[in-house]
Design a protein around this motif. Structure first.
Motif, PDB file in Angstrom:
ATOM      1  N   ALA A   1      33.231 -31.912 -81.182  1.00 46.38           N
ATOM      2  CA  ALA A   1      34.572 -31.227 -81.919  1.00 46.38           C
ATOM      3  C   ALA A   1      34.626 -29.886 -81.360  1.00 46.38           C
ATOM      4  CB  ALA A   1      34.734 -31.679 -83.130  1.00 46.38           C
ATOM      5  N   ALA A   2      33.338 -29.282 -81.316  1.00 43.79           N
ATOM      6  CA  ALA A   2      33.208 -27.862 -80.892  1.00 43.79           C
ATOM      7  C   ALA A   2      33.586 -27.577 -79.483  1.00 43.79           C
ATOM      8  CB  ALA A   2      31.785 -27.313 -81.093  1.00 43.79           C
TER       9      ALA A   2
ATOM     10  N   SER B   1      37.466 -28.077 -79.127  1.00 43.88           N
ATOM     11  CA  SER B   1      38.045 -27.011 -79.702  1.00 43.88           C
ATOM     12  C   SER B   1      38.099 -25.810 -78.594  1.00 43.88           C
ATOM     13  CB  SER B   1      37.574 -26.586 -81.192  1.00 43.88           C
ATOM     14  OG  SER B   1      38.249 -25.377 -81.705  1.00 43.88           O
TER      15      SER B   1
ATOM     16  N   GLY C   1      40.477 -26.084 -75.644  1.00 46.56           N
ATOM     17  CA  GLY C   1      41.651 -26.029 -75.981  1.00 46.56           C
ATOM     18  C   GLY C   1      42.699 -27.147 -75.674  1.00 46.56           C
TER      19      GLY C   1
END
Length: 612
Positions: free
Chosen positions: A569-570, A573, A576
């Motif tokens: 998920a990092a 994120s 973008g």
């Protein structure tokens, strides 16, 4: 370089040996031109007031006929003798008898004053060799086939001197042989005989020296007097025989001097090219040699000078090659230029002070070895450049675009570990170990080559660096040589691209499509420690840290849940909104997943491509 220096020393030594023997023809031809150049640089000088020339010129020939009758010559000698010269020298060959009255008159005139008449040697070859001898000075003198001697009447009335000179291939007189040998006799040269009479001494020879009373004059190989000229025609005072016959010559121009009588008639043929005059009369050549002997200002070119030439001829190329090999830089080239300039200045200054050091020998000894050494260095440099270009090309093949250029610009890049943000993608083939046992080594190599080419293309396409390739797996790093804002976006795109291409590749290969072969991909971003691993001889750029470990373990998460790709998920994120892997497959998540070897779970997205 050592071999080049030894070869240069041997080459120079061989040239030096020939030079010391006086038999290096091509060196002598070079030296003749360089000697003329030095003479031009220094310019004409005034001749000592030792000799006057009485010329049988065009005006004399017009008034008295040519050649002059013996009676007219007798009257000319009597007229000059009355003015009290030291010696009268006739640079004329009187080898045939003339009218009795005229011959008798000339013989009587010659007896009345110290006088010398000319003889000449006829040699079988136009080029004569001379060699050095430490034992017999006469052994170095070439032997003439026959001698053209004055008739007995004149030989009894005057001394005899041989007028032969040694010229180079251009016809310029370079030496006066001080001794000439016939089959049955030995004669002094015309200039030496005249100088001996003028000084009132008998000459004595050693192998390298002429002694005239208290004067010791160095001689060159073959008992030759090296000859240089004061200037052009007329540098030695010259008067017309017509004026002498008419009593029109001032006594001061004759009294106490040597007077040389010779022909300067146009078309007479007795002329020589010299550095200052293309048609210097032969009588002035003889007069120059006489002046040099009497005044003792002859240029020195003896065994000692030739030995120094040989030594310098060995030292100069060795020194230049050593400077070139030491370091090819502005300092080395400046040192070489300084050495060459110092030698040139020394050579010219020595020439101006009466020492004829060879310019041709150092040039001939230095240029070929240095040019050959330079050509070899250029060839080796080209080989090195080709090798380095191949290495650079190989580096560009192995590393990501831009990383090789960065290393070339900054060789210290990552010489110390650097902590920075990066994104890592791991990819691995599943079930390949069992496949390797079934398809054989050659087929394994073919499959792995195809796999690596596919991974390399995709990594390059997205600007990633393959920092390790381990058989059926690879790690791709985004963030080298410097982190970028879109590292995570490119890593996500690369991971999805790998999934689509690997699925198509496995399906298209008939040898793999029916087997249980798959793949798994993991991607994560965060802080890494980038560094070089290995020794100075072999190093590998890589990244370590928790981010790398998590990215690797995410492959297991993807495989255990039946997906092809697990993205943290990092990473998503950081990538973008532009990261849209769902458009190319099924995307699920985020879901919480435990990572082997890690206490805390992380959120991941799972992706599977659309069926083909």
């Amino acid at each position: 370089m050592t071999i080049s220096m030894i070869a240069a020393a041997l080459w120079a030594g061989a040239l030096g040996y020939l030079h010391m023997q006086g038999n290096a023809g091509f060196l002598d031809r070079m030296e003749a031109s360089l000697a003329d150049l030095r003479s031009h640089l220094l310019g004409p000088v005034s001749a000592p007031s030792v000799v006057s020339i009485v010329a049988i010129d065009d005006r004399t020939a017009s008034a008295n006929g040519y050649p002059l009758s013996r009676a007219t010559l007798a009257r000319l000698v009597e007229t000059i003798g009355a003015l009290k010269p030291k010696v009268i020298a006739l640079d004329l060959l009187l080898v045939d008898p003339g009218p009795e009255e005229g011959d008798r008159a000339l013989a009587d005139a010659l007896k009345s004053v110290p006088s010398v008449v000319a003889a000449a040697g006829v040699f079988p070859l136009s080029v004569q060799s001379v060699t050095s001898s430490a034992e017999d000075p006469l052994a170095t003198i070439p032997v003439a086939d026959r001698m053209m001697l004055p008739i007995a009447r004149f030989a009894d009335s005057a001394a005899i001197g041989v007028v032969n000179v040694s010229t180079d291939q251009g016809g310029t007189p370079r030496y006066v042989p001080l001794i000439s040998r016939g089959a049955q006799r030995v004669d002094a040269s015309f200039p030496l005989r005249v100088a001996s009479l003028a000084l009132g001494v008998n000459p004595a020879f050693t192998p390298a020296t002429l002694t005239l009373g208290d004067r010791r004059l160095p001689t060159d190989v073959g008992q030759r007097l090296p000859l240089t000229f004061y200037g052009p025609r007329g540098t030695i005072p010259t008067f017309s025989a017509a004026d002498a016959l008419a009593g029109g010559i001032d006594a001061e121009a004759i009294e106490g001097r040597v007077v040389v009588i010779g022909s300067t008639v146009t078309g007479g043929g007795d002329v020589f090219p010299t550095p200052f005059d293309p048609v210097l009369p032969g009588v002035e050549v003889m007069s120059t040699a006489i002046t040099r002997l009497i005044s003792g200002d002859n240029i020195v070119r003896d065994g000692n000078v030739r030995s120094f030439d040989a030594l310098l001829g060995v030292m100069l190329p060795v020194l230049v090659i050593s400077l070139l090999g030491w370091r090819r830089s502005a300092a080395a080239y400046s040192a070489i230029a300084a050495v060459v300039l110092a030698w040139l200045v020394f050579n010219v200054v020595a020439f101006s002070h009466g020492y004829w050091f060879s310019a041709a020998l150092p040039i001939a000894a230095t240029l070929p070895p240095v040019l050959l050494f330079g050509a070899m260095e250029l060839w080796l440099d080209r080989r090195r450049a080709t090798h380095f270009a191949a290495q650079s090309d190989l580096l560009q093949r192995i590393e990501a675009p831009g990383l090789g250029e960065w290393l070339a610009r900054d060789p210290s890049f990552l010489s110390r570990p650097v902590r920075q943000e990066a994104s890592a993608v791991f990819v691995d083939l599943s079930g390949f170990t069992g496949l390797s046992e079934a398809i054989g080594a050659a087929r394994v190599q073919q499959v792995l080559s195809g796999f690596f080419e596919l991974v390399d293309d995709e990594a390059r396409a997205h600007g990633g660096a393959i920092t390790s390739f381990m058989g059926d797996g690879a790690m791709i790093l985004f963030g080298l040589p410097r982190p970028a804002d879109d590292d995570a976006l490119r890593a996500a795109a690369c991971a999805v691209g790998l999934g689509n291409r690997l699925r198509a590749w496995l399906s298209a290969d008939p040898g793999l499509s029916g087997r249980k072969i798959g793949f798994k991909i993991g991607a994560h971003c965060g802080p890494v420690v980038a560094s070089r691993l290995g020794t100075g001889a072999r190093q590998q750029i890589t990244a370590t840290g928790d981010t790398v470990n998590v990215a690797s373990r995410l492959m297991e998460v993807a495989a255990s849940r039946g997906f092809e790709l697990a993205l943290s998920a990092a990473l998503m994120s950081a990538a973008g909104a532009e990261a849209t892997p769902s458009q190319q497959g099924d995307l699920g998540g985020p879901v919480s997943a435990r990572i082997r070897g890690r206490a805390e779970s992380i959120d991941v997205f799972l992706w599977r491509g659309h069926p083909l």
